[in-house]
Scaffold this motif. Structure first.
Motif, PDB file in Angstrom:
ATOM      1  N   VAL A  31       0.832  -1.203   0.000  1.00  0.00           N
ATOM      2  CA  VAL A  31       0.000   0.000   0.000  1.00  0.00           C
ATOM      3  C   VAL A  31       0.864   1.249   0.000  1.00  0.00           C
ATOM      4  CG1 VAL A  31      -1.787   1.270   1.257  1.00  0.00           C
ATOM      5  CG2 VAL A  31      -1.857  -1.214   1.180  1.00  0.00           C
ATOM      6  N   GLY A  32       1.964   1.203   0.756  1.00  0.00           N
ATOM      7  CA  GLY A  32       2.851   2.361   0.835  1.00  0.00           C
ATOM      8  C   GLY A  32       3.473   2.707  -0.496  1.00  0.00           C
ATOM      9  N   ALA A  33       3.812   1.687  -1.290  1.00  0.00           N
ATOM     10  CA  ALA A  33       4.407   1.948  -2.607  1.00  0.00           C
ATOM     11  C   ALA A  33       3.459   2.766  -3.469  1.00  0.00           C
ATOM     12  CB  ALA A  33       4.748   0.625  -3.288  1.00  0.00           C
ATOM     13  N   GLY A  34       2.177   2.370  -3.460  1.00  0.00           N
ATOM     14  CA  GLY A  34       1.193   3.125  -4.234  1.00  0.00           C
ATOM     15  C   GLY A  34       0.953   4.516  -3.691  1.00  0.00           C
ATOM     16  N   MET A  35       0.888   4.619  -2.370  1.00  0.00           N
ATOM     17  CA  MET A  35       0.603   5.916  -1.754  1.00  0.00           C
ATOM     18  C   MET A  35       1.738   6.916  -1.999  1.00  0.00           C
ATOM     19  SD  MET A  35      -0.442   6.624   2.210  1.00  0.00           S
ATOM     20  CE  MET A  35      -1.928   5.644   2.050  1.00  0.00           C
ATOM     21  N   PHE A  36       2.975   6.478  -1.772  1.00  0.00           N
ATOM     22  CA  PHE A  36       4.101   7.392  -1.954  1.00  0.00           C
ATOM     23  C   PHE A  36       4.357   7.700  -3.427  1.00  0.00           C
ATOM     24  CE2 PHE A  36       5.323   5.817   2.360  1.00  0.00           C
ATOM     25  CZ  PHE A  36       5.177   7.036   2.987  1.00  0.00           C
TER      26      PHE A  36
END
Length: 780
Positions: A31-36
């Motif tokens: 999820v963090g990869a997409g968010m950042f």
């Protein structure tokens, strides 16, 4: 997990921090990869403008950020603002994973490292966050620098004489062909010098500013509920802006030199770049692009931290979910050796637990016997009344239950006849001495509440005298007596806890001290960052625990006269509204903004959550164990009571709408565990039968609208006590007749907020909005 490590890790800021151990790492990374990546898309043009300004020569030097932006659009259009973006986004994902992992693990280790120095919270946060940021940057530079070199060449291609490229791969191939792998790490030393201090300064500034902002916020905020999401995001954003400002001023000169080194085709030395900058624009040349860098740092930092804190909430493993009752049952049974040891400390807990276990076994046999005799309706009625599982007919555990019950009854009658000839039984003797004179055995009570339509006069409440014993600096929100009645503690909105000795208060009230004024406050504890919500004493050891709005449960050893700080800390994920020790002392329950009580093993700090929430969705105002720990009750903000099995954590008696839609502010068992007394913001106090969920009594006449008012029994359970917000009075009812028998002026200026009664004598304490603590005792 080492319990000390878990205990000592405070939150990044107390409303949103989630420990690294409680994060679902896979979900975090995905999820963090997409968010950042989304944040990078939004803010990448700012980095392009900043880089163009730092490498500008000739007339371009005099362009400001707006002029540079317009020039890029004029020459290259919108795609010009995203030069090198593909390369950056490809390398950013692994770099972020490395960064976040190193950041969180280093922060946890750093906090443990600084514990012995007893530094203030902002200083601890600055050190731990700064060291975490430094470590994270150093680890991620190995991936980030080559990406940075390639992306910056793409950002400035065709600008001020710079070469044009076909893409990121073309840039990498030409660099390797000309300079080898070392070419991809040009400026690595300066990158480390730039980004590592920058990361350290940013995280240190953010961590300390969060503590300072929340501390200032708490000084004027005393709401019962946690800060709103808007407030939390606002504080995070403010911290990000402050961190960005500090970081920009400190690191812009090094960043300017580093950027020139990475994009210059002539491979100059660092000192040559410095001299060139001074010659071109003086010392202010080192701060070229300060505006865009400040904006970039603040925007990146603010967006990143808000997203990151939200991401951590999204990916939190709030608790280890209990998929079946077996795990909790094993933990409960593991507590039995400690319960057995309590016999040597007085014996009352051992006898209570053993008799409760015996009653449970007897009830199971009776239900199974009735069912085997095809008395299904009777079996169902008894099962419902005693909260005993109604096993299916083919359950192997029930086979032969009729014969087993008859055999046990026959043996019991034979023993009884045998003992009668010797003048009494061993069981009678054990029962008479097993409670140390403090608690009646389960199944007995000073008051028989099962009697309906009570006639006759009510008991008179004995006269009491009150004395103001201390003041806090803010409203006093809670108080609690120790199990032996020798001490009590009060918790305040000023984050302090005052610890009182009852004997000294009585001495002060008698005025017979020969050694000068008596000081009933023997200790003051300071360790929370936000208001105290609840307190409880360990059933055996000299330990006081406190629950607060800073999401923590703190342990204080009051046997040590110099101790002012907690020696252990449980970091929860929610505002902790209520705490209660299990009677064995190895477990505690926490009622929080989460709708299901959190069960903690205090030896490992492992948290368990019942898988059977029974559709609960509201925060818990109070949680309390019964005298044996076989049951516990939760009082919720949605107006409901729920009674839970203390072993299986199954909800065995939901009382939905116990106080209509008004909050239930308190709930407590009678000593025989057959009834629960509840208080709500509907200005009603109610007595409920545990077995049936039936409303037995109502005690009316006290206004409870705003605060978490308490309704409690006196030590003999003959009277019910509570407070009246509107008239600032202590109100007393006869517990059996429900008649109002006394109204005592509380002596508080304004509404009293809390009332707690001693478990062993006619004495109680009240706390008020006037910041005062008042002690009441029966007059002779």
């Amino acid at each position: 997990m080492d319990t000390t490590t878990r205990a000592k890790i405070p939150s990044l800021h107390h409303q949103t921090e989630i420990n690294w151990d409680n994060l679902d790492k896979t979900k975090l990374y995905v999820v963090g990869a997409g968010m950042f990546s989304g944040v990078t898309v939004a803010l990448y043009p700012v980095s392009v403008i900043k880089t163009r300004m730092q490498v500008a020569t000739g007339e371009a030097v005099r362009r400001n950020a707006l002029a540079t932006f317009k020039n890029i659009l004029k020459v290259d259009g919108v795609p010009g603002l995203y030069r090198g973006f593909g390369t950056v986004i490809t390398g950013a994902i692994p770099a972020r994973i490395i960064f976040l992992t190193a950041l969180e693990t280093t922060k946890a280790a750093s906090l443990k490292l600084v514990e012995p120095f007893k530094l203030s919270e902002p200083v601890q946060a600055a050190f731990a966050n700064g060291l975490g940021g430094l470590s994270a940057s150093l680890c991620s530079q190995a991936v980030f620098v080559p990406i940075d070199v390639v992306s910056q060449k793409l950002m400035v291609q065709g600008y001020s004489g710079h070469v044009r490229y076909k893409g990121g791969l073309d840039v990498a191939q030409k660099i390797i062909k000309a300079d080898g792998i070392r070419g991809l790490y040009r400026g690595f030393g300066l990158s480390v010098m730039t980004y590592s201090p920058s990361s350290a300064v940013w995280w240190a500034s953010y961590g300390s500013s969060q503590r300072i902002i929340w501390s200032a916020f708490d000084r004027w905020n005393d709401k019962e509920s946690s800060p709103s999401q808007l407030t939390i995001v606002g504080v995070q954003a403010t911290g990000g802006i402050i961190a960005g400002a500090v970081t920009s001023c400190v690191t812009t000169p090094i960043d300017t030199i580093k950027t020139r080194l990475q994009v210059n085709q002539n491979k100059p030395k660092a000192m040559e770049v410095v001299r060139r900058l001074i010659a071109e624009d003086g010392w202010k040349g080192f701060y070229r692009g300060l505006g865009p860098r400040f904006f970039s740092s603040s925007a990146w930092g603010t967006s990143m931290i808000v997203c990151y804190e939200y991401l951590k909430r999204l990916c939190a493993k709030v608790e280890e979910l209990v998929s079946s009752s077996a795990l909790l049952r094993d933990h409960h049974l593991a507590a039995q050796p400690e319960i057995q040891r309590t016999r040597g400390r007085g014996g009352e807990m051992d006898a209570a637990v053993q008799e409760a276990k015996l009653l449970r076994q007897v009830n199971t046999l009776i239900v199974a016997h009735l069912r085997d005799q095809n008395l299904t309706q009777a079996a169902s009625a008894v099962a419902a009344a005693t909260m005993t599982p109604l096993a299916p007919p083919d359950d192997d555990s029930s086979v032969g239950s009729t014969h087993q019950l008859l055999r046990l009854v026959a043996k019991g009658l034979a023993v009884e006849r045998d003992e009668a000839g010797r003048g009494g039984g061993a069981f009678d003797s054990a029962t008479a001495t097993g409670y140390g004179g403090l608690l009646p055995p389960p199944g007995t009570n000073a008051v028989d509440f099962s009697v309906q339509d009570v006639k006759g006069s009510s008991k008179s409440f004995p006269k009491h005298e009150a004395r103001h014993v201390s003041d806090h600096k803010n409203v006093v929100r809670c108080a609690k007596f120790s199990p032996d009645g020798k001490y009590f503690a009060s918790g305040s909105g000023d984050t302090s806890i005052k610890f009182f000795e009852v004997a000294k208060i009585k001495q002060m009230m008698l005025g017979d001290s020969k050694d000068g004024p008596v000081r009933p406050v023997i200790r003051t504890f300071y360790d929370h960052m936000q208001p105290i919500n609840d307190l409880d004493f360990h059933p055996v050891n000299p330990i006081l625990i406190s629950a607060a709005k800073d999401n923590t449960i703190r342990f204080f050893d009051f046997s040590k006269t110099v101790a002012r700080k907690a020696y252990r800390v449980i970091q929860d994920t929610h505002n902790v509204r209520s705490v209660c020790f299990h009677p064995c002392g190895d477990y505690l329950l926490a009622g929080t903004d989460h709708p299901v009580a959190h069960l903690y093993d205090i030896n490992t700090f492992t948290c368990y959550l019942s898988a059977n929430s029974h559709n609960s969705s509201a925060a818990i105002n109070q949680v309390r164990y019964s005298s044996t720990g076989s049951l516990y009750v939760t009082a919720s903000k949605d107006g409901s009571l729920r009674i839970w099995d203390g072993i299986s954590a199954e909800c065995v008696r939901p009382i939905i709408g116990a106080h209509a839609s008004s909050e239930v502010t308190s709930a407590v068992f009678t000593k025989d565990e057959r009834y629960v007394l509840s208080c709500g913001k509907d200005s009603c106090i109610k007595l409920w039968e545990v077995g049936s969920g039936r409303l037995v009594k109502q005690y009316v006449g006290a206004v409870h609208r705003q605060y978490r008012c308490q309704a409690v029994f006196n030590q003999t359970e003959e009277f019910v006590l509570s407070t009246d917000e509107q008239n600032s009075e202590v109100v007393i009812w006869d517990a059996l007749t429900s008649e109002n028998v006394a109204r005592l002026p509380s002596g508080h200026t304004g509404a009293p907020r809390w009332l707690g009664h001693s478990p062993v004598e006619p004495a109680f304490v009240t706390c008020g909005n006037d910041r005062s603590v008042r002690f009441w005792k029966q007059t002779v």
